[in-house]
Write a protein that holds these residues in place. Structure first.
Motif, PDB file in Angstrom:
ATOM      1  N   LEU A   7      36.994  39.943  42.842  1.00  0.00           N
ATOM      2  CA  LEU A   7      36.109  40.921  42.225  1.00  0.00           C
ATOM      3  C   LEU A   7      35.730  41.942  43.296  1.00  0.00           C
ATOM      4  CD1 LEU A   7      33.894  38.257  40.467  1.00  0.00           C
ATOM      5  CD2 LEU A   7      35.608  39.714  39.358  1.00  0.00           C
ATOM      6  N   VAL A  44      37.069  47.972  34.670  1.00  0.00           N
ATOM      7  CA  VAL A  44      36.124  46.872  34.512  1.00  0.00           C
ATOM      8  C   VAL A  44      34.860  47.406  33.833  1.00  0.00           C
ATOM      9  CG1 VAL A  44      34.760  45.138  35.740  1.00  0.00           C
ATOM     10  CG2 VAL A  44      37.049  45.747  36.563  1.00  0.00           C
ATOM     11  N   TYR A  53      31.223  45.358  39.145  1.00  0.00           N
ATOM     12  CA  TYR A  53      32.476  45.410  39.893  1.00  0.00           C
ATOM     13  C   TYR A  53      33.298  46.619  39.500  1.00  0.00           C
ATOM     14  CZ  TYR A  53      31.060  40.762  41.131  1.00  0.00           C
ATOM     15  OH  TYR A  53      30.326  39.699  41.594  1.00  0.00           O
ATOM     16  N   VAL A  56      39.309  44.296  39.454  1.00  0.00           N
ATOM     17  CA  VAL A  56      39.499  42.855  39.422  1.00  0.00           C
ATOM     18  C   VAL A  56      40.986  42.542  39.601  1.00  0.00           C
ATOM     19  CG1 VAL A  56      39.694  42.815  36.895  1.00  0.00           C
ATOM     20  CG2 VAL A  56      38.983  40.768  38.111  1.00  0.00           C
ATOM     21  N   GLU A  58      43.612  38.933  39.483  1.00  0.00           N
ATOM     22  CA  GLU A  58      43.717  37.493  39.291  1.00  0.00           C
ATOM     23  C   GLU A  58      45.162  37.063  39.451  1.00  0.00           C
ATOM     24  OE1 GLU A  58      41.933  36.925  35.436  1.00  0.00           O
ATOM     25  OE2 GLU A  58      43.811  37.304  34.421  1.00  0.00           O
TER      26      GLU A  58
END
Length: 103
Positions: A7, A44, A53, A56, A58
């Motif tokens: 983040l 975001v 934030y 992001v 992942e």
């Protein structure tokens, strides 16, 4: 499955972040051994108020050991070392096992 989640807080220069991230950092991620899949977003949003934030990222791994091996690899070390070149607002990195919620 095990997930790593990054983040990113709002950087000093958002345009530099986006440009550097796409053109320099993500090519390093593409060479990172281990992730089964990865994804990112600069869009975001919070359901209410301002999102805490800016971006992001992942990545999914087979398990925690696979994630640890990927992070310890030379490519993983390059990915981690590159963060200072664009993440001027700071970041939070968390990881966790993913539970299947379907069915």
């Amino acid at each position: 499955m095990h997930r790593s989640l990054v983040l990113y807080s709002k950087p000093v220069d958002p345009d530099h972040f986006r440009d550097y991230y796409v053109n320099n950092h993500l090519p390093l991620v593409k060479n990172w051994p281990g992730p089964l899949a990865w994804r990112y977003s600069f869009d975001v949003a919070a359901t209410e108020g301002e999102a805490p934030y800016f971006a992001v990222f992942e990545a999914d791994f087979a398990d925690a050991a696979a994630m640890a091996a990927a992070r310890a690899s030379p490519e993983g070390q390059r990915v981690a070392a590159d963060v200072v070149n664009y993440a001027t607002g700071g970041l939070v990195v968390i990881h966790y096992p993913v539970q299947d919620g379907t069915g």
